[in-house]
Design a protein around this motif. Structure first.
Motif, PDB file in Angstrom:
ATOM      1  N   THR A   8       0.982  -1.186  -0.142  1.00  0.00           N
ATOM      2  CA  THR A   8       0.150  -0.451   0.094  1.00  0.00           C
ATOM      3  C   THR A   8       0.695   1.035  -0.151  1.00  0.00           C
ATOM      4  N   LEU A   9       1.783   1.462   0.631  1.00  0.00           N
ATOM      5  CA  LEU A   9       3.398   2.393   0.887  1.00  0.00           C
ATOM      6  C   LEU A   9       3.579   2.740  -0.543  1.00  0.00           C
ATOM      7  N   GLY A  10       4.341   1.745  -1.252  1.00  0.00           N
ATOM      8  CA  GLY A  10       4.270   1.576  -2.451  1.00  0.00           C
ATOM      9  C   GLY A  10       3.881   2.327  -3.659  1.00  0.00           C
ATOM     10  N   SER A  11       2.297   1.936  -3.400  1.00  0.00           N
ATOM     11  CA  SER A  11       1.170   2.013  -4.277  1.00  0.00           C
ATOM     12  C   SER A  11       0.612   3.705  -4.427  1.00  0.00           C
ATOM     13  N   LEU A  12       0.485   4.722  -2.997  1.00  0.00           N
ATOM     14  CA  LEU A  12       0.654   5.523  -2.468  1.00  0.00           C
ATOM     15  C   LEU A  12       1.661   6.262  -3.040  1.00  0.00           C
ATOM     16  N   PHE A  13       2.927   6.168  -2.661  1.00  0.00           N
ATOM     17  CA  PHE A  13       4.036   6.438  -3.115  1.00  0.00           C
ATOM     18  C   PHE A  13       4.090   7.338  -4.427  1.00  0.00           C
ATOM     19  N   SER A  14       3.310   5.920  -5.199  1.00  0.00           N
ATOM     20  CA  SER A  14       4.209   6.307  -7.035  1.00  0.00           C
ATOM     21  C   SER A  14       2.978   7.232  -7.272  1.00  0.00           C
ATOM     22  N   ALA A  72     -18.128   1.030  -9.103  1.00  0.00           N
ATOM     23  CA  ALA A  72     -17.494   2.653 -10.625  1.00  0.00           C
ATOM     24  C   ALA A  72     -16.681   3.850  -9.726  1.00  0.00           C
ATOM     25  N   LEU A  73     -16.950   3.728  -8.707  1.00  0.00           N
ATOM     26  CA  LEU A  73     -15.369   3.912  -7.743  1.00  0.00           C
ATOM     27  C   LEU A  73     -14.013   3.593  -8.599  1.00  0.00           C
ATOM     28  N   ARG A  74     -13.786   2.334  -8.129  1.00  0.00           N
ATOM     29  CA  ARG A  74     -12.889   1.389  -8.636  1.00  0.00           C
ATOM     30  C   ARG A  74     -12.248   2.181 -10.172  1.00  0.00           C
ATOM     31  N   ILE A  75     -13.325   2.099 -10.820  1.00  0.00           N
ATOM     32  CA  ILE A  75     -12.983   2.945 -12.461  1.00  0.00           C
ATOM     33  C   ILE A  75     -12.692   3.672 -12.319  1.00  0.00           C
ATOM     34  N   ALA A  76     -13.852   4.600 -11.964  1.00  0.00           N
ATOM     35  CA  ALA A  76     -13.349   6.348 -11.988  1.00  0.00           C
ATOM     36  C   ALA A  76     -11.601   5.982 -11.452  1.00  0.00           C
ATOM     37  N   GLY A  77     -11.261   5.790 -10.127  1.00  0.00           N
ATOM     38  CA  GLY A  77     -10.804   6.364  -9.348  1.00  0.00           C
ATOM     39  C   GLY A  77      -9.528   6.133 -10.582  1.00  0.00           C
ATOM     40  N   GLY A 126      -7.107  10.236  -7.409  1.00  0.00           N
ATOM     41  CA  GLY A 126      -6.251   9.233  -7.530  1.00  0.00           C
ATOM     42  C   GLY A 126      -5.860   8.886  -5.999  1.00  0.00           C
ATOM     43  N   SER A 127      -5.189   9.768  -5.371  1.00  0.00           N
ATOM     44  CA  SER A 127      -5.145   8.948  -3.773  1.00  0.00           C
ATOM     45  C   SER A 127      -6.185   8.628  -2.686  1.00  0.00           C
ATOM     46  N   ILE A 128      -6.917   9.210  -3.128  1.00  0.00           N
ATOM     47  CA  ILE A 128      -8.438   8.950  -2.104  1.00  0.00           C
ATOM     48  C   ILE A 128      -8.351   7.608  -2.605  1.00  0.00           C
ATOM     49  N   SER A 129      -8.894   7.923  -3.953  1.00  0.00           N
ATOM     50  CA  SER A 129      -9.926   6.190  -4.697  1.00  0.00           C
ATOM     51  C   SER A 129      -9.003   5.361  -4.471  1.00  0.00           C
ATOM     52  N   LEU A 130      -7.810   5.799  -4.555  1.00  0.00           N
ATOM     53  CA  LEU A 130      -6.696   3.988  -4.099  1.00  0.00           C
ATOM     54  C   LEU A 130      -6.924   3.789  -3.314  1.00  0.00           C
ATOM     55  N   MET A 184       8.357   6.564 -12.145  1.00  0.00           N
ATOM     56  CA  MET A 184       6.960   6.679 -11.721  1.00  0.00           C
ATOM     57  C   MET A 184       5.478   6.133 -12.277  1.00  0.00           C
ATOM     58  N   GLY A 185       5.516   7.334 -13.774  1.00  0.00           N
ATOM     59  CA  GLY A 185       4.694   7.122 -14.825  1.00  0.00           C
ATOM     60  C   GLY A 185       4.128   6.406 -14.420  1.00  0.00           C
ATOM     61  N   PHE A 186       4.704   5.194 -15.036  1.00  0.00           N
ATOM     62  CA  PHE A 186       5.173   3.763 -15.269  1.00  0.00           C
ATOM     63  C   PHE A 186       4.688   2.707 -13.925  1.00  0.00           C
ATOM     64  N   LEU A 187       5.242   3.303 -12.878  1.00  0.00           N
ATOM     65  CA  LEU A 187       4.444   2.230 -12.527  1.00  0.00           C
ATOM     66  C   LEU A 187       3.071   2.767 -12.124  1.00  0.00           C
ATOM     67  N   VAL A 188       2.299   3.802 -11.896  1.00  0.00           N
ATOM     68  CA  VAL A 188       1.210   4.594 -11.392  1.00  0.00           C
ATOM     69  C   VAL A 188       0.236   4.516 -12.401  1.00  0.00           C
ATOM     70  N   MET A 189       0.991   4.122 -13.677  1.00  0.00           N
ATOM     71  CA  MET A 189      -0.311   3.463 -15.107  1.00  0.00           C
ATOM     72  C   MET A 189      -0.720   2.130 -14.786  1.00  0.00           C
ATOM     73  N   ALA A 190       0.766   1.224 -14.236  1.00  0.00           N
ATOM     74  CA  ALA A 190      -0.127  -0.260 -13.981  1.00  0.00           C
ATOM     75  C   ALA A 190      -0.943  -0.394 -12.911  1.00  0.00           C
ATOM     76  N   ILE A 191      -0.675   0.611 -11.595  1.00  0.00           N
ATOM     77  CA  ILE A 191      -1.635   0.717 -10.553  1.00  0.00           C
ATOM     78  C   ILE A 191      -2.896   1.034 -10.964  1.00  0.00           C
ATOM     79  N   GLY A 192      -3.690   2.059 -11.963  1.00  0.00           N
ATOM     80  CA  GLY A 192      -4.535   2.818 -12.536  1.00  0.00           C
ATOM     81  C   GLY A 192      -5.043   1.654 -13.553  1.00  0.00           C
ATOM     82  N   ILE A 193      -4.550   1.016 -13.606  1.00  0.00           N
ATOM     83  CA  ILE A 193      -5.029   0.346 -15.014  1.00  0.00           C
ATOM     84  C   ILE A 193      -5.458  -1.260 -14.015  1.00  0.00           C
ATOM     85  N   GLN A 194      -4.565  -2.353 -13.226  1.00  0.00           N
ATOM     86  CA  GLN A 194      -4.695  -2.692 -12.525  1.00  0.00           C
ATOM     87  C   GLN A 194      -6.142  -2.490 -11.428  1.00  0.00           C
ATOM     88  N   MET A 195      -6.230  -1.413 -11.186  1.00  0.00           N
ATOM     89  CA  MET A 195      -7.918  -0.829 -10.387  1.00  0.00           C
ATOM     90  C   MET A 195      -8.873  -0.883 -11.422  1.00  0.00           C
TER      91      MET A 195
END
Length: 216
Positions: A8-14, A72-77, A126-130, A184-195
């Motif tokens: 969770t810390l790694g995801s939030l940091f990214s 819906a929150l997960r998709i929008a986030g 982004g961080s709130i929905s995560l 970080m952008g690459f990691l963030v996109m991966a997190i967003g796509i997974q969500m």
């Protein structure tokens, strides 16, 4: 639970990417003394922590009030996080979170710690929905306290990053910070796509039984 904490810390940091905020922070605090810059960094970290903790605990109430489903929150986030990651990959982190108007207004303010630094530069949809999405996986109090602990540690990392922002900028330079932001952008996109995928799969799983009943 330790692995959940660090994941969770790694995801939030990214998603938050405090390193990407360093150039803007130095620009807005250009005429600050060392003590004033440290005090601003501390206030920014505290405001960041307060914003995320409040929205994290109020998230379910807000969703129920507006009738928004968790999927819906997960998709929008996920879409928001992917968009943020795309901005990092294209070195447009600052411009996507702070417009020219907000930057000009901030330069006239005596205290920039709440806006624009804590919000929208560091905390946002982004961080709130995560965090709300992660808490939904395990809604127990133990999990919630772990996520709050992650937010506290993240606030501490933000304070350290902003406090030593001049040193980081001298060591890495704008090119180095930009390179880190791209990673970080690459990691963030991966997190967003997974969500996003998780939200879509859960939504289809909820709707499919109803579709099967209608077909029968």
């Amino acid at each position: 639970m330790i692995s959940f904490f660090f994941a969770t810390l790694g995801s939030l940091f990214s998603v938050v990417n405090p390193l990407g905020a360093v150039p803007m922070y130095l620009t807005l605090t250009n005429d600050y003394s060392k003590q004033e810059r440290s005090a601003t960094a501390l206030r920014t970290a505290i405001y960041f922590m307060m914003i995320l903790v409040v929205f994290f605990f109020a998230g379910s109430v807000i969703l129920n009030f507006f009738g928004i489903s968790l999927n819906a929150l997960r998709i929008a986030g996920g879409l928001i996080i992917v968009n943020s990651g795309y901005g990092l990959l294209n070195s447009k982190f600052e411009r996507r979170r702070i417009s020219h108007q907000i930057e000009e207004e901030a330069q006239q303010k005596e205290d920039i710690s709440f806006t624009p630094m804590a919000m929208p530069m560091l905390s946002g949809p982004g961080s709130i929905s995560l965090l709300i999405g992660l808490s939904a996986v395990d809604p127990s109090w133990r999990s919630s306290l772990l996520i709050v602990g992650v937010v506290v540690v993240m606030a501490l990392l933000i304070f350290v990053t902003l406090k030593f922002a001049p040193l980081l900028f001298r060591l890495l330079g704008r090119a180095g910070l930009s390179a880190l932001s791209r990673i970080m952008g690459f990691l963030v996109m991966a997190i967003g796509i997974q969500m996003l995928i998780y939200g879509l799969v859960s939504l289809i799983g909820d709707i499919w039984p109803q579709v099967e009943l209608m077909r029968k």
